[in-house]
Design an enzyme around this catalytic site. Structure first.
Site, PDB file in Angstrom:
ATOM      1  N   HIS A  82      -4.104  12.441  -6.223  1.00 17.19           N
ATOM      2  CA  HIS A  82      -5.300  13.198  -6.558  1.00 17.19           C
ATOM      3  C   HIS A  82      -6.387  12.961  -5.513  1.00 17.19           C
ATOM      4  O   HIS A  82      -6.866  11.830  -5.350  1.00 17.19           O
ATOM      5  CB  HIS A  82      -5.780  12.772  -7.948  1.00 17.19           C
ATOM      6  CG  HIS A  82      -6.998  13.477  -8.426  1.00 17.19           C
ATOM      7  ND1 HIS A  82      -8.206  12.834  -8.620  1.00 17.19           N
ATOM      8  CD2 HIS A  82      -7.208  14.781  -8.765  1.00 17.19           C
ATOM      9  CE1 HIS A  82      -9.096  13.697  -9.071  1.00 17.19           C
ATOM     10  NE2 HIS A  82      -8.523  14.882  -9.167  1.00 17.19           N
TER      11      HIS A  82
ATOM     12  N   ASP B 166      -9.074  19.757  -3.044  1.00 20.85           N
ATOM     13  CA  ASP B 166      -9.995  20.837  -3.388  1.00 20.85           C
ATOM     14  C   ASP B 166     -10.472  21.485  -2.092  1.00 20.85           C
ATOM     15  O   ASP B 166     -10.591  20.817  -1.067  1.00 20.85           O
ATOM     16  CB  ASP B 166     -11.211  20.285  -4.133  1.00 20.85           C
ATOM     17  CG  ASP B 166     -10.811  19.327  -5.244  1.00 20.85           C
ATOM     18  OD1 ASP B 166     -10.490  19.806  -6.330  1.00 20.85           O
ATOM     19  OD2 ASP B 166     -10.814  18.107  -4.995  1.00 20.85           O
TER      20      ASP B 166
ATOM     21  N   HIS C 115     -14.631  18.562  -2.747  1.00 20.03           N
ATOM     22  CA  HIS C 115     -14.649  18.834  -4.189  1.00 20.03           C
ATOM     23  C   HIS C 115     -15.974  19.365  -4.703  1.00 20.03           C
ATOM     24  O   HIS C 115     -16.038  20.406  -5.359  1.00 20.03           O
ATOM     25  CB  HIS C 115     -14.279  17.565  -4.966  1.00 20.03           C
ATOM     26  CG  HIS C 115     -14.322  17.757  -6.454  1.00 20.03           C
ATOM     27  ND1 HIS C 115     -15.468  17.564  -7.208  1.00 20.03           N
ATOM     28  CD2 HIS C 115     -13.360  18.133  -7.332  1.00 20.03           C
ATOM     29  CE1 HIS C 115     -15.211  17.817  -8.472  1.00 20.03           C
ATOM     30  NE2 HIS C 115     -13.937  18.160  -8.589  1.00 20.03           N
TER      31      HIS C 115
END
Length: 281
Positions: A31, A59, A72
């Protein structure tokens, strides 16, 4: 995963590793690179790759001049040396700043730097959809990316951008781009699935390949045995975010989930090693 006739489309190459007919491995996702101090930087992604992760979650946002950057937040203050709205700055202005001492990263550079890695990409703004489609065309990276967003409209905008480029996004094989459902799609699956509508939603309404979900959404527990079973019967892979506890990882794997996203690369590697599915490349 029991993929029944409820699925009208073959799975894209991106998800092939997690299908029983191929390897039967649940996927481990780093992640944001699984490095909270250097999130979404090339250094974090390189370290995750070297630790055994094939799948890297990230992201993307677009700069004021339309460059797709791995980042992000809507604002720059939390993790970078810059301040203010991300979208207000050009790439040239952002290129002078860092996250955890590491330079900000263009998505095109990440594709080139880790040519064997696969990327789970969350579109964080509207302009990211056409920018992503254009980059996938430029790099012929159709099978290396799964496109996700909390906003289903961005996923649909990405599909339209592919169509505008003349890309056969409904085709089978390596030219299929995998996608995940957003908040509205997942809500529909959670609320209507128990009424027997998961397969219908998959075939006629959602046009997605997997769902990427938290264990709970407010008071609602999303991750139940029934949810996993219904998604699998409809041909949908189930990925869960963000899980850092070993016991929870074990429980979810026992439920049959197809992927786990984590910030704790070491913990996930240990759990997957015990199950004989690590490293993943």
């Amino acid at each position: 995963m029991n993929v029944s006739a409820a699925s009208s489309r073959p799975a894209p190459a991106y998800l092939a590793n997690s299908l029983p007919a191929r390897r039967g491995w649940p996927l481990g996702f780093a992640h944001r690179g699984a490095d909270t101090g250097r999130e979404n930087t090339l250094a974090a992604f390189r370290a995750a790759w070297e630790a055994g992760f094939t799948y890297l979650e990230l992201d993307v946002r677009t700069t004021a001049d339309g460059v797709l950057v791995v980042f992000h937040d809507e604002t720059l203050d939390r993790v970078s040396t810059a301040v203010g709205a991300f979208s207000a700055l050009t790439w040239e202005e952002l290129d002078a700043h860092t996250v955890g001492g590491e330079p900000l990263l263009r998505f095109a550079d990440l594709l080139a730097a880790l040519p064997e890695a696969w990327f789970n990409v969350d579109l964080k703004d509207r302009d990211a959809a056409p920018a992503m489609a254009a980059l996938l065309a430029e790099h012929a990276a159709w099978d290396r990316v799964l496109v996700a967003s909390f906003h289903d409209a961005r996923r649909r905008a990405f599909r339209r951008a592919l169509a505008d480029l003349g890309h056969p996004e409904r085709a089978a094989g390596p030219r299929r781009v995998a996608t995940s459902g957003g908040a509205a799609a997942i809500a529909a699956l959670v609320l209507l699935g128990p009424l027997g509508m998961t397969g219908w939603l998959r075939r006629h309404a959602l046009e997605i390949d997997c769902v990427q979900v938290p264990q709970r959404q407010g008071p609602v527990r999303v991750m139940t045995p029934g949810f996993v079973r219904r998604c699998h019967a409809a041909g949908l892979a189930v990925h869960v975010w963000v899980v850092d506890d070993a016991a929870e990882m074990e429980r979810l794997l026992d439920l049959g989930v197809d992927g786990i996203m984590t910030d704790r690369a070491d913990v996930l590697a240990e759990v997957f090693t015990r199950r004989g599915i690590w490293p993943q490349h």
